[in-house]
Scaffold this motif. Structure first.
Motif, PDB file in Angstrom:
ATOM      1  N   ALA A 142      40.440  37.648  24.123  1.00 35.82           N
ATOM      2  CA  ALA A 142      39.837  37.237  25.390  1.00 35.82           C
ATOM      3  C   ALA A 142      40.596  36.068  26.000  1.00 35.82           C
ATOM      4  CB  ALA A 142      38.373  36.866  25.174  1.00 35.82           C
ATOM      5  N   ALA A 143      40.984  35.110  25.176  1.00 33.67           N
ATOM      6  CA  ALA A 143      41.693  33.924  25.666  1.00 33.67           C
ATOM      7  C   ALA A 143      43.073  34.281  26.206  1.00 33.67           C
ATOM      8  CB  ALA A 143      41.811  32.889  24.554  1.00 33.67           C
ATOM      9  N   VAL A 144      43.791  35.144  25.500  1.00 33.21           N
ATOM     10  CA  VAL A 144      45.115  35.564  25.965  1.00 33.21           C
ATOM     11  C   VAL A 144      44.986  36.227  27.332  1.00 33.21           C
ATOM     12  CG1 VAL A 144      46.988  37.222  25.564  1.00 33.21           C
ATOM     13  CG2 VAL A 144      46.200  35.763  23.702  1.00 33.21           C
ATOM     14  N   GLY A 145      44.052  37.141  27.440  1.00 33.97           N
ATOM     15  CA  GLY A 145      43.839  37.812  28.716  1.00 33.97           C
ATOM     16  C   GLY A 145      43.434  36.860  29.814  1.00 33.97           C
ATOM     17  N   SER A 146      42.568  35.921  29.494  1.00 31.42           N
ATOM     18  CA  SER A 146      42.070  34.965  30.474  1.00 31.42           C
ATOM     19  C   SER A 146      43.162  34.010  30.951  1.00 31.42           C
ATOM     20  CB  SER A 146      40.901  34.183  29.876  1.00 31.42           C
ATOM     21  OG  SER A 146      40.444  33.236  30.790  1.00 31.42           O
ATOM     22  N   VAL A 147      43.906  33.457  30.028  1.00 30.69           N
ATOM     23  CA  VAL A 147      44.968  32.504  30.384  1.00 30.69           C
ATOM     24  C   VAL A 147      46.065  33.208  31.171  1.00 30.69           C
ATOM     25  CG1 VAL A 147      46.822  31.070  29.428  1.00 30.69           C
ATOM     26  CG2 VAL A 147      44.514  30.905  28.495  1.00 30.69           C
ATOM     27  N   ALA A 148      46.451  34.374  30.710  1.00 32.94           N
ATOM     28  CA  ALA A 148      47.527  35.103  31.370  1.00 32.94           C
ATOM     29  C   ALA A 148      47.119  35.605  32.754  1.00 32.94           C
ATOM     30  CB  ALA A 148      47.980  36.266  30.505  1.00 32.94           C
ATOM     31  N   ALA A 149      45.836  35.798  32.972  1.00 33.10           N
ATOM     32  CA  ALA A 149      45.359  36.311  34.252  1.00 33.10           C
ATOM     33  C   ALA A 149      45.370  35.236  35.331  1.00 33.10           C
ATOM     34  CB  ALA A 149      43.952  36.877  34.104  1.00 33.10           C
ATOM     35  N   GLY A 150      45.370  33.988  34.923  1.00 34.23           N
ATOM     36  CA  GLY A 150      45.404  32.898  35.906  1.00 34.23           C
ATOM     37  C   GLY A 150      44.154  32.870  36.757  1.00 34.23           C
ATOM     38  N   SER A 151      44.347  32.878  38.063  1.00 31.45           N
ATOM     39  CA  SER A 151      43.222  32.756  38.996  1.00 31.45           C
ATOM     40  C   SER A 151      42.701  34.136  39.385  1.00 31.45           C
ATOM     41  CB  SER A 151      43.662  31.976  40.228  1.00 31.45           C
ATOM     42  OG  SER A 151      44.786  32.598  40.814  1.00 31.45           O
ATOM     43  N   ALA A 152      42.082  34.800  38.442  1.00 30.47           N
ATOM     44  CA  ALA A 152      41.595  36.165  38.649  1.00 30.47           C
ATOM     45  C   ALA A 152      40.576  36.237  39.785  1.00 30.47           C
ATOM     46  CB  ALA A 152      40.996  36.705  37.356  1.00 30.47           C
ATOM     47  N   ASP A 153      39.695  35.250  39.885  1.00 27.07           N
ATOM     48  CA  ASP A 153      38.669  35.285  40.936  1.00 27.07           C
ATOM     49  C   ASP A 153      39.296  35.336  42.325  1.00 27.07           C
ATOM     50  OD1 ASP A 153      36.619  35.282  39.127  1.00 27.07           O
ATOM     51  OD2 ASP A 153      36.093  33.168  39.396  1.00 27.07           O
ATOM     52  N   ARG A 154      40.296  34.473  42.545  1.00 20.76           N
ATOM     53  CA  ARG A 154      40.962  34.450  43.859  1.00 20.76           C
ATOM     54  C   ARG A 154      41.728  35.742  44.116  1.00 20.76           C
ATOM     55  NH1 ARG A 154      44.542  29.597  43.921  1.00 20.76           N
ATOM     56  NH2 ARG A 154      43.967  29.485  41.754  1.00 20.76           N
ATOM     57  N   THR A 155      42.414  36.234  43.095  1.00 24.77           N
ATOM     58  CA  THR A 155      43.172  37.477  43.247  1.00 24.77           C
ATOM     59  C   THR A 155      42.226  38.621  43.571  1.00 24.77           C
ATOM     60  OG1 THR A 155      44.846  36.703  41.691  1.00 24.77           O
ATOM     61  CG2 THR A 155      44.756  39.069  42.091  1.00 24.77           C
ATOM     62  N   TYR A 156      41.142  38.730  42.834  1.00 25.84           N
ATOM     63  CA  TYR A 156      40.166  39.803  43.031  1.00 25.84           C
ATOM     64  C   TYR A 156      39.559  39.726  44.430  1.00 25.84           C
ATOM     65  CZ  TYR A 156      36.145  42.849  41.981  1.00 25.84           C
ATOM     66  OH  TYR A 156      35.211  43.850  41.982  1.00 25.84           O
ATOM     67  N   SER A 157      39.199  38.529  44.857  1.00 27.53           N
ATOM     68  CA  SER A 157      38.575  38.352  46.165  1.00 27.53           C
ATOM     69  C   SER A 157      39.531  38.685  47.313  1.00 27.53           C
ATOM     70  CB  SER A 157      38.071  36.919  46.316  1.00 27.53           C
ATOM     71  OG  SER A 157      37.082  36.661  45.355  1.00 27.53           O
ATOM     72  N   ALA A 158      40.834  38.532  47.097  1.00 22.67           N
ATOM     73  CA  ALA A 158      41.826  38.801  48.133  1.00 22.67           C
ATOM     74  C   ALA A 158      42.176  40.285  48.245  1.00 22.67           C
ATOM     75  CB  ALA A 158      43.095  37.997  47.861  1.00 22.67           C
ATOM     76  N   LEU A 159      41.749  41.095  47.287  1.00 29.12           N
ATOM     77  CA  LEU A 159      42.072  42.516  47.277  1.00 29.12           C
ATOM     78  C   LEU A 159      41.195  43.311  48.232  1.00 29.12           C
ATOM     79  CD1 LEU A 159      42.368  43.063  43.425  1.00 29.12           C
ATOM     80  CD2 LEU A 159      44.243  43.221  45.085  1.00 29.12           C
ATOM     81  N   ARG A 160      41.720  44.423  48.707  1.00 34.54           N
ATOM     82  CA  ARG A 160      40.883  45.407  49.380  1.00 34.54           C
ATOM     83  C   ARG A 160      40.162  46.146  48.271  1.00 34.54           C
ATOM     84  NH1 ARG A 160      44.784  48.723  52.772  1.00 34.54           N
ATOM     85  NH2 ARG A 160      42.919  49.927  53.204  1.00 34.54           N
ATOM     86  N   LEU A 161      38.835  46.113  48.311  1.00 29.18           N
ATOM     87  CA  LEU A 161      38.003  46.669  47.244  1.00 29.18           C
ATOM     88  C   LEU A 161      37.172  47.836  47.758  1.00 29.18           C
ATOM     89  CD1 LEU A 161      36.657  43.270  45.833  1.00 29.18           C
ATOM     90  CD2 LEU A 161      38.434  44.701  44.820  1.00 29.18           C
ATOM     91  N   PRO A 162      36.850  48.775  46.872  1.00 31.36           N
ATOM     92  CA  PRO A 162      35.928  49.841  47.278  1.00 31.36           C
ATOM     93  C   PRO A 162      34.527  49.251  47.473  1.00 31.36           C
ATOM     94  CG  PRO A 162      36.396  49.990  44.926  1.00 31.36           C
ATOM     95  CD  PRO A 162      37.297  48.915  45.475  1.00 31.36           C
ATOM     96  N   ALA A 163      33.716  49.950  48.209  1.00 32.38           N
ATOM     97  CA  ALA A 163      32.357  49.469  48.504  1.00 32.38           C
ATOM     98  C   ALA A 163      31.540  49.258  47.238  1.00 32.38           C
ATOM     99  CB  ALA A 163      31.657  50.457  49.435  1.00 32.38           C
TER     100      ALA A 163
END
Length: 165
Positions: free
Chosen positions: A27-48
């Motif tokens: 979990a930590a490896v994935g979390s650290v390597a993902a960086g700012s996942a919240d910002r990246t996710y929010s900036a994406l075009r997402l399905p409804a």
């Protein structure tokens, strides 16, 4: 209490610690390597049907606890690593694949490659479930929500890949 019981309880507790540590490391490896996942996710075009970003943390926290408990139960029931080597090998493989996906998706933003990787994770997770079910049904059952969430995540990954090409 006999010495054997005390040793057995200590060994069991140590095993629980090891499985918790392994899952926490993934979990930590994935979390650290993902960086700012919240910002990246929010900036994406997402399905409804995409869940809000805040939901992922609580869901993964519960799933990681279940993944650790599942591995520990199987290991304890088998009496060690050697008797359950194929099942625990698949278990280790899915942990590695689990840790690799966030850096591919969030860090590198390689949505197509992340989709291939998560589909491989689903296949390894199914193999893990089948092998676990042969030895310990509860341990296998603890992995079912993880499989469901991972399949959902793969569908979401595919939709994001399509919408953000």
């Amino acid at each position: 209490m006999t010495r054997t019981r005390t040793t057995s309880r200590r060994r069991s507790a140590a095993g629980a610690g090891v499985f918790t540590g392994l899952v926490t490391a993934a979990a930590a490896v994935g979390s650290v390597a993902a960086g700012s996942a919240d910002r990246t996710y929010s900036a994406l075009r997402l399905p409804a049907w995409a869940p809000p970003a805040w939901l992922f943390g609580p869901v993964w926290s519960v799933l990681y606890a279940m993944i650790a408990a599942s591995g520990w139960l199987l290991w304890r029931n088998a009496g060690g690593i050697a008797p359950a080597r194929p099942a625990l090998g698949c278990y280790a493989g899915q942990l590695v694949l689990n840790a690799v996906w966030p850096p591919l998706f969030f860090g590198a933003r390689r949505y197509g490659l992340a989709l291939i990787e998560i589909l491989l994770l689903v296949m390894v997770l199914i193999a893990t479930l089948v092998l676990f079910a042969r030895r310990h049904r509860i341990a296998a059952g603890l992995l079912l929500p993880y499989l469901g969430w991972t399949i959902f995540a793969a569908c979401l990954n595919a939709a994001i890949w399509k919408l953000n090409r």
